[in-house]
Design a protein around this motif. Sequence first.
Motif, mmCIF file in Angstrom:
data_model
loop_
_atom_site.group_PDB
_atom_site.id
_atom_site.type_symbol
_atom_site.label_atom_id
_atom_site.label_comp_id
_atom_site.label_asym_id
_atom_site.label_seq_id
_atom_site.Cartn_x
_atom_site.Cartn_y
_atom_site.Cartn_z
ATOM 1 N N ARG A 4 0.903 -1.301 0.134
ATOM 2 C CA ARG A 4 -0.042 0.093 -0.191
ATOM 3 C C ARG A 4 0.865 1.323 0.022
ATOM 4 O O ARG A 4 0.664 2.151 -0.737
ATOM 5 N N LEU A 5 1.670 1.098 0.655
ATOM 6 C CA LEU A 5 2.954 2.306 0.726
ATOM 7 C C LEU A 5 3.535 2.471 -0.703
ATOM 8 O O LEU A 5 3.700 3.608 -1.103
ATOM 9 N N TRP A 7 2.470 1.399 -3.461
ATOM 10 C CA TRP A 7 1.363 2.033 -4.334
ATOM 11 C C TRP A 7 1.245 3.452 -4.099
ATOM 12 O O TRP A 7 1.112 3.986 -5.160
ATOM 13 N N LEU A 8 0.923 3.900 -2.986
ATOM 14 C CA LEU A 8 0.686 5.372 -2.635
ATOM 15 C C LEU A 8 1.951 6.241 -3.284
ATOM 16 O O LEU A 8 1.759 7.244 -3.757
ATOM 17 N N THR A 11 1.610 6.154 -7.036
ATOM 18 C CA THR A 11 0.698 6.906 -7.817
ATOM 19 C C THR A 11 0.767 8.323 -7.606
ATOM 20 O O THR A 11 0.306 9.132 -8.596
ATOM 21 N N LEU A 12 1.065 8.782 -6.620
ATOM 22 C CA LEU A 12 1.488 10.402 -6.324
ATOM 23 C C LEU A 12 2.531 11.128 -7.333
ATOM 24 O O LEU A 12 1.998 11.975 -7.872
ATOM 25 N N SER A 138 -2.931 2.868 -11.593
ATOM 26 C CA SER A 138 -2.460 4.032 -11.169
ATOM 27 C C SER A 138 -2.326 4.870 -12.317
ATOM 28 O O SER A 138 -2.421 6.267 -12.278
ATOM 29 N N THR A 169 4.507 15.731 -4.698
ATOM 30 C CA THR A 169 4.433 14.327 -4.822
ATOM 31 C C THR A 169 5.608 13.696 -4.622
ATOM 32 O O THR A 169 5.648 12.482 -3.998
ATOM 33 N N SER A 173 6.197 10.619 -1.826
ATOM 34 C CA SER A 173 6.471 9.415 -2.311
ATOM 35 C C SER A 173 7.677 9.141 -1.643
ATOM 36 O O SER A 173 7.949 7.636 -1.052
ATOM 37 N N ALA A 176 6.862 7.810 1.742
ATOM 38 C CA ALA A 176 6.194 6.641 1.952
ATOM 39 C C ALA A 176 7.194 5.265 1.710
ATOM 40 O O ALA A 176 6.943 4.193 2.369
#
Length: 436
Positions: A4-5, A7-8, A11-12, A138, A169, A173, A176
């Motif tokens: 999830r991290l 992906w975050l 994505t950003l 994403s 972003t 990133s 994350a």
Amino acid sequence: MNFRLLWLGYTLSAFGDFVVPAALALAVVRATGSASALALVLACASVPRLVLLPIGGVLADRWSPRTVAIVADVVRAVVQLVIGVELVSGAFRLTDIAVASAIAGAASAFALPTGGPLVTATVPTARRPRANGLLGVSRGAAGVLGPAVGGTLVLTIGPGWAFLVDAATFVVSGIALSLVRVRFAPESRAAPLPLVSSLVEGWSELRRHDWLWTSLIAHGTWNLSAAVLATLGPLVAVHRAGGEAVWVAVAQAGAIGLLLGSLLATRVGAPGRFGIRPRRPVLWANLSLSLYAVPLALFAVPASAPWLVVTYGLALATLGFLNPVWESVVQQHVAPAKLARVNSWDMLISFAAMPLGYALAPVASSALGGDTVPLLVAAVLVAVAMTGTLFAPGVRNLTLRTDGGAGMPPITEPTPATDPAAVGRPRTATPETVGR
């Protein structure tokens, strides 16, 4: 939580990357009114990226991909912040923009090869097709929303704010990525080699797989033809197919197609009746990419606007499906210790022909007295190159395991690092944080 991290962060930063191009183009055109100035800035970003990609792969294999990715995020955040502040302040110096673009392009050359190793380090083998599909979704969503947000920012408060958004972003990133903790598979820890030897070793690994190098030649040809369409397509749409709105519709259909294809890729390996388990993923992916010849040929005619829009959208949907599936196949069948270098050679071969397509398309159109012949030649090249990969036994026979029974060794659960100073060194048995 680890993925999830990951992906975050992905994505950003992908969203930010799609916000910037429109702002950059408008900023340069507003300030200079020169196509040559815009071409210079774009070249400053793309050339360092292509030239440095193999070295980026070496560093990602030699050290922690997490470290390489975070450093690249920091560099790009600073660069975008500098450009954004300069533009917001009302100052514009083409030299500053060109230099900053070159630095950002170089940083991306080091970040891009880290993607494969970081997915393999955070996602079990059986779940990688779906994970890669989600990352593709994403990027597809960012491709749809990013330009719209970038255009809105440019038209309302100015292009500089788009760069500030991109800088933010990259900051998020990097944060994350620093929070993700996993242990690399034992096979992924390679002893450092001299630079040239590392490059050669990665190239040898690529050549060892006939499905890999034959497909990459075909993918490079596909991208060359895509560059021809990107150069001549707008002219055809505006002057022969109905006007500027037609090209806008074509571009939007392509972005939506990419998104839908990526969504379909998330079903690869999924349980239940709607799961997809391709027995010959590279075979069918390459065959589907040959469909790009259809919009190329229709632009050459040209066909009516609805046909151009629909066929281009469908062709880009096949690309949206291919990318995540291809990444999963490469991650499963390439030696972990050489994965980043193979990724870098993959990107270099795939994208190096695009500048050639940009350069040759207008020359061929002028020499041949129109756009029809160059577009038809590009259509034939795509069809021949993609179907020609069927002659490689590996393309016909390669399978993608989605049951966790093949591919890389399982990743163990994270444990606390026993040597904090080991983070960033050549890989050892010590767990470390990793990310996109």
